[in-house]
Enzyme design. Structure first.
Site, PDB file in Angstrom:
ATOM      1  N   ASP A  52       0.813  -1.212   0.000  1.00 30.41           N
ATOM      2  CA  ASP A  52       0.000   0.000   0.000  1.00 30.41           C
ATOM      3  C   ASP A  52       0.849   1.266   0.000  1.00 30.41           C
ATOM      4  O   ASP A  52       2.073   1.217   0.174  1.00 30.41           O
ATOM      5  CB  ASP A  52      -0.902   0.033   1.242  1.00 30.41           C
ATOM      6  CG  ASP A  52      -1.884  -1.117   1.279  1.00 30.41           C
ATOM      7  OD1 ASP A  52      -2.267  -1.594   0.196  1.00 30.41           O
ATOM      8  OD2 ASP A  52      -2.271  -1.530   2.388  1.00 30.41           O
ATOM      9  N   TYR A 110       6.117 -10.151   7.058  1.00 31.77           N
ATOM     10  CA  TYR A 110       6.047  -8.713   7.269  1.00 31.77           C
ATOM     11  C   TYR A 110       6.577  -8.364   8.653  1.00 31.77           C
ATOM     12  O   TYR A 110       6.471  -9.164   9.587  1.00 31.77           O
ATOM     13  CB  TYR A 110       4.601  -8.218   7.177  1.00 31.77           C
ATOM     14  CG  TYR A 110       4.077  -8.063   5.775  1.00 31.77           C
ATOM     15  CD1 TYR A 110       4.183  -6.851   5.092  1.00 31.77           C
ATOM     16  CD2 TYR A 110       3.450  -9.124   5.124  1.00 31.77           C
ATOM     17  CE1 TYR A 110       3.688  -6.704   3.801  1.00 31.77           C
ATOM     18  CE2 TYR A 110       2.956  -8.988   3.835  1.00 31.77           C
ATOM     19  CZ  TYR A 110       3.077  -7.781   3.183  1.00 31.77           C
ATOM     20  OH  TYR A 110       2.594  -7.635   1.914  1.00 31.77           O
TER      21      TYR A 110
END
Length: 245
Positions: A52, A110
């Site tokens: 994003d 992540y």
């Protein structure tokens, strides 16, 4: 024409995410522009994931076809010489035509950085989420443990996420203390849009309000997006690694 795999790293601070958007700077747009300049033809890249706006990567994987006859070592040098300083090619290698960075990926890792010390330099918060209240890492890890296994992550999905299945498998989830930071590491089969940031936001909110840790499990099992509360900021999230084995 040969297919190339590239491992790339980037600082997403100045970009509107990975995927191309009209008239906006994106990671994909910058790389394709450079590849076109080198090869004198349009080249489309494919990625393991579309980070994003504001999200960073240490080990994003992309692939593309190249027509020109050039050594990969020289190609890497050429690409990096034309890219902006906040995007770098780490390595290149040839792969089979059937390789797909997204669909062949087995797991993704992540990391989310939380700055949890009021005695910090201002710039330490540029790529971290500053939380003033002292966080209890043991309580956070009790909540993280609840993520392990296969779950329906509808609660932590976004209305704009059109993914059919909200079922995801989480293999590892843990908070670790490192100097002034608390780092949340998570490894899963794949992730929904804003899923990691939503999870972190809820866990921190529960900890700050000193609510029972079981509150997190109830929220996870509710499959109710309205219980998501706060989404943690994008600037502290890193795509660390994509696993293919």
């Amino acid at each position: 024409m040969k297919k190339v795999l590239a491992k790339i790293t980037y600082d997403g601070s100045l970009y509107y995410g990975f995927q191309i958007q009209p008239k906006k700077p994106t990671i994909q747009g910058e790389i394709e522009k450079v590849l076109e300049k080198i090869s004198k033809t349009k080249i489309k890249i494919h990625s393991a994931g579309r980070t994003d706006k504001g999200v960073h990567a240490r080990g994003q994987i992309i692939s593309f076809y190249i027509k020109i006859n050039i050594k990969l070592k020289n190609l890497k040098t050429a690409i990096n010489s034309l890219l902006k300083d906040d995007i770098r090619i780490i390595k290149l290698k040839y792969v089979e035509d059937k390789f797909q960075p997204r669909f062949d990926a087995k797991r993704r890792k992540y990391s989310y950085y939380i700055l949890n010390n009021e005695n910090h330099y201002p710039w330490e918060g540029y790529r971290a989420y500053y939380v003033k209240k002292k966080l209890n890492i043991n309580r956070l890890n009790e909540m993280a443990e609840m993520l392990i296994g296969i779950h329906d992550f509808t609660t932590f999905s976004c209305i704009r996420d059109q993914t059919n299945s909200k079922l995801k498998e989480i293999y590892y989830a843990r908070f670790k203390k490192k100097n002034k930071f608390i780092i949340f590491e998570i490894i899963g089969s794949s992730f929904l849009w804003k899923m990691v940031r939503s999870i972190v936001g809820v866990m921190i909110d529960i900890e700050i309000k000193n609510e029972p840790v079981d509150t997190f499990k109830k929220i996870l099992n509710s499959k109710n997006r309205k219980l998501t509360r706060k989404t943690a900021p994008a600037k502290a999230l890193f795509l660390d690694k994509v696993f293919y084995e």
